[in-house]
Scaffold this active site. Structure first.
Site, PDB file in Angstrom:
ATOM      1  N   GLU A 187       0.839  -1.172  -0.102  1.00 35.31           N
ATOM      2  CA  GLU A 187      -0.028   0.069  -0.151  1.00 35.31           C
ATOM      3  C   GLU A 187       0.976   1.212  -0.039  1.00 35.31           C
ATOM      4  O   GLU A 187       0.838   2.175   0.756  1.00 35.31           O
ATOM      5  CB  GLU A 187      -1.146   0.011   1.084  1.00 35.31           C
ATOM      6  CG  GLU A 187      -1.825  -1.279   1.027  1.00 35.31           C
ATOM      7  CD  GLU A 187      -3.162  -1.165   2.111  1.00 35.31           C
ATOM      8  OE1 GLU A 187      -3.046  -0.549   3.083  1.00 35.31           O
ATOM      9  OE2 GLU A 187      -3.973  -1.991   1.595  1.00 35.31           O
ATOM     10  N   GLU A 301      -5.323  -8.264  -1.013  1.00 35.86           N
ATOM     11  CA  GLU A 301      -6.177  -8.190   0.163  1.00 35.86           C
ATOM     12  C   GLU A 301      -7.810  -7.641   0.080  1.00 35.86           C
ATOM     13  O   GLU A 301      -7.863  -6.794  -0.964  1.00 35.86           O
ATOM     14  CB  GLU A 301      -5.716  -6.810   1.007  1.00 35.86           C
ATOM     15  CG  GLU A 301      -4.477  -7.367   1.953  1.00 35.86           C
ATOM     16  CD  GLU A 301      -3.977  -6.171   2.704  1.00 35.86           C
ATOM     17  OE1 GLU A 301      -4.623  -5.240   3.160  1.00 35.86           O
ATOM     18  OE2 GLU A 301      -2.959  -6.020   3.041  1.00 35.86           O
TER      19      GLU A 301
END
Length: 501
Positions: A187, A301
């Site tokens: 991320e 995810e």
């Protein structure tokens, strides 16, 4: 994963509750026509091949390995992804008194040996920055305070990645390691990366890492950008194409309570149970329009929420949510990695109670949650999909010719609703024997069982045993199919798997 600082948690909770469906005033019913001999499309079990988990060091715990084995038994669990394989608690990078790099792969070996012994391969997320290699001591807000800055010296980072990859190939062999995945960072478009500008500096990290891996062996698979909110996928494909950078797959993340503003850049109304697959569709379309239209998409995810929301991830809601997500995302993604398989997890610190809205499908003390049972039911779906007229039905044909049909009654967490009755009108049924397995308030609801014990913070051994017993869904209902119709009633927030053979 907990997103990621506290600034978005409340907003996510408000969104989840605000979009809750209103209560129905009458019991809904549906008639579903099924032709058992109709043409099919492949249904690879993309939702159960990979799971996320807590950071790397936790994988050496017995409780983590026990949960790995439990999930492996009920799913097609092939890969596991976790953060922080390069963190200082793994001990992989140090420097001697003269400032020369020193590598230590002892914990690396224990971690990967443990995964492989349980029949699960690593999906290697290369993160975060070792302290002595960091350009700045930019600590993330997580309890374990990982460093999220760029390296101080890319030649030293390249040498670390090279030594890491060479060690893995020497220890496990290229035929094994070539079946792993290497994902660069986590991320980088939010607070897990402090390079500025974020995308440009992340691409620099990606380029160095990918080239170092491929220099060890071209068969190693590398990808990214592992972004939050379905970001940068089209950008990294364009970058890799223009600059001739290795890119074997793309990866990104989204959660059910991510906002449309963050994911799409506008305020379109997207209910929480549709957000994940709306984002998947967005990225799927970007890939199809790119210079690499067939590059694999790995959603590394996903979950219904990035916050710790007990009424969601600990509850029976996850059964219909998961089935609905599979139904919507089918055909648009290669692998989806549910975050996470276990509540052996410490992003916010040591777990304080077994049911706190953790992401795992197994709670503390090895207690299966309703999501665990939902994965078990959906594992029994076939690998060929038959088109259905309704969007809360998933009809499949198994390899032995049986029908396996998922039915669900999705009611948002804060809402109530009536039972839903499905009338299945089946043409060409493969047999007359019908079994029905269920996950609902009467089958596998460990959260309610725990609450009925007055929510013990530290359950006794007897209470743990009782909760594990409560997690069992019991023997299936067994009936005979008379004529061509079958009626099945599913309670609110319930999931049923009907098998006809």
């Amino acid at each position: 994963m907990f997103r990621r600082t506290f600034r978005r948690t409340l907003a996510g909770l408000v969104l989840t509750l605000a979009l809750a469906a209103p209560a129905f005033t009458q019991q809904p019913s549906e008639t579903v026509t099924i032709d058992a001999h109709a043409p099919t499309t492949p249904l690879p079990h993309f939702w159960e091949q990979m799971f996320g988990s807590g950071r790397a060091v936790l994988s050496m715990r017995q409780s983590y390995r026990d949960d790995t084995q439990a999930v492996k038994k009920i799913t097609d669990f092939k890969y596991v992804r976790f953060h922080a394989i390069m963190d200082d608690d793994i001990g992989v990078y140090d420097e001697d008194a003269q400032g020369n790099p020193v590598y230590n792969f002892s914990y690396i070996d224990q971690i990967y040996d443990g995964l492989l012994a349980n029949g699960v391969r690593p999906f290697v997320e290369i993160s975060f920055m070792p302290k002595k290699l960091a350009s700045r001591l930019d600590y993330h807000a997580f309890w374990y305070k990982q460093i999220v800055s760029p390296p101080k010296d890319y030649s030293r980072w390249d040498a670390l990645i090279t030594a890491f990859a060479q060690h893995l190939v020497e220890r496990y062999g290229i035929d094994e390691v070539s079946q792993w995945y290497f994902e660069v960072w986590n991320e980088p478009n939010i607070d897990f990366w402090t390079g500025q500008p974020a995308q440009q500096t992340y691409f620099e990290l990606y380029d160095h890492t990918a080239r170092a891996l491929k220099a060890v062996n071209q068969r190693l698979r590398v990808g990214g950008p592992a972004t939050a909110q379905a970001a940068w996928v089209g950008d990294i494909i364009a970058h890799a194409t223009t600059d001739n950078v290795p890119l074997d797959f793309v990866s990104t993340h989204v959660y059910g309570n991510d906002t449309a503003k963050d994911v799409f850049g506008d305020d379109r109304p997207v209910p929480p149970h549709q957000m994940v697959c709306a984002a998947v569709a967005k990225v799927h379309d970007q890939i199809k329009a790119s210079a690499r239209p067939t590059i694999p998409l790995i959603w590394s995810e996903f979950n219904a929420t990035y916050a710790n929301e007990q009424p969601i991830t600990d509850s029976i809601y996850m059964g219909p949510w998961l089935a609905d997500t599979i139904c919507q995302c089918d055909g648009k993604v290669d692998i989806m990695s549910y975050w996470t398989f276990s509540d052996v997890f410490e992003e916010q610190g040591v777990i304080k109670t077994p049911f706190y809205g953790g992401y795992g499908i197994v709670a503390e003390d090895g207690i299966p949650k309703p999501a665990f049972r939902a994965f078990a039911l959906l594992h029994d779906l076939g690998d060929q999909r038959i088109a259905a007229s309704e969007n809360d039905v998933l009809v499949t044909r198994t390899r032995n010719g049986a029908l396996a049909i998922a039915l669900w009654n999705l009611v948002e967490p804060a809402a109530t609703g009536p039972d839903k009755t499905f009338t299945l009108d089946i043409k060409g049924a493969p047999g007359r024997h019908v079994t029905i397995h269920r996950v609902d308030a009467a089958h596998g609801d460990t959260l309610t069982a725990w609450r009925n014990m007055d929510s013990p913070r530290y359950p006794t051994q007897a209470q743990i045993a009782a909760l594990k017993k409560a997690s069992e869904i019991g023997a299936p209902e067994t009936i005979s199919l008379h004529g061509d119709q079958l009626t099945v009633t599913v309670p609110p927030k319930g999931l049923a798997l009907v098998e006809i053979h």
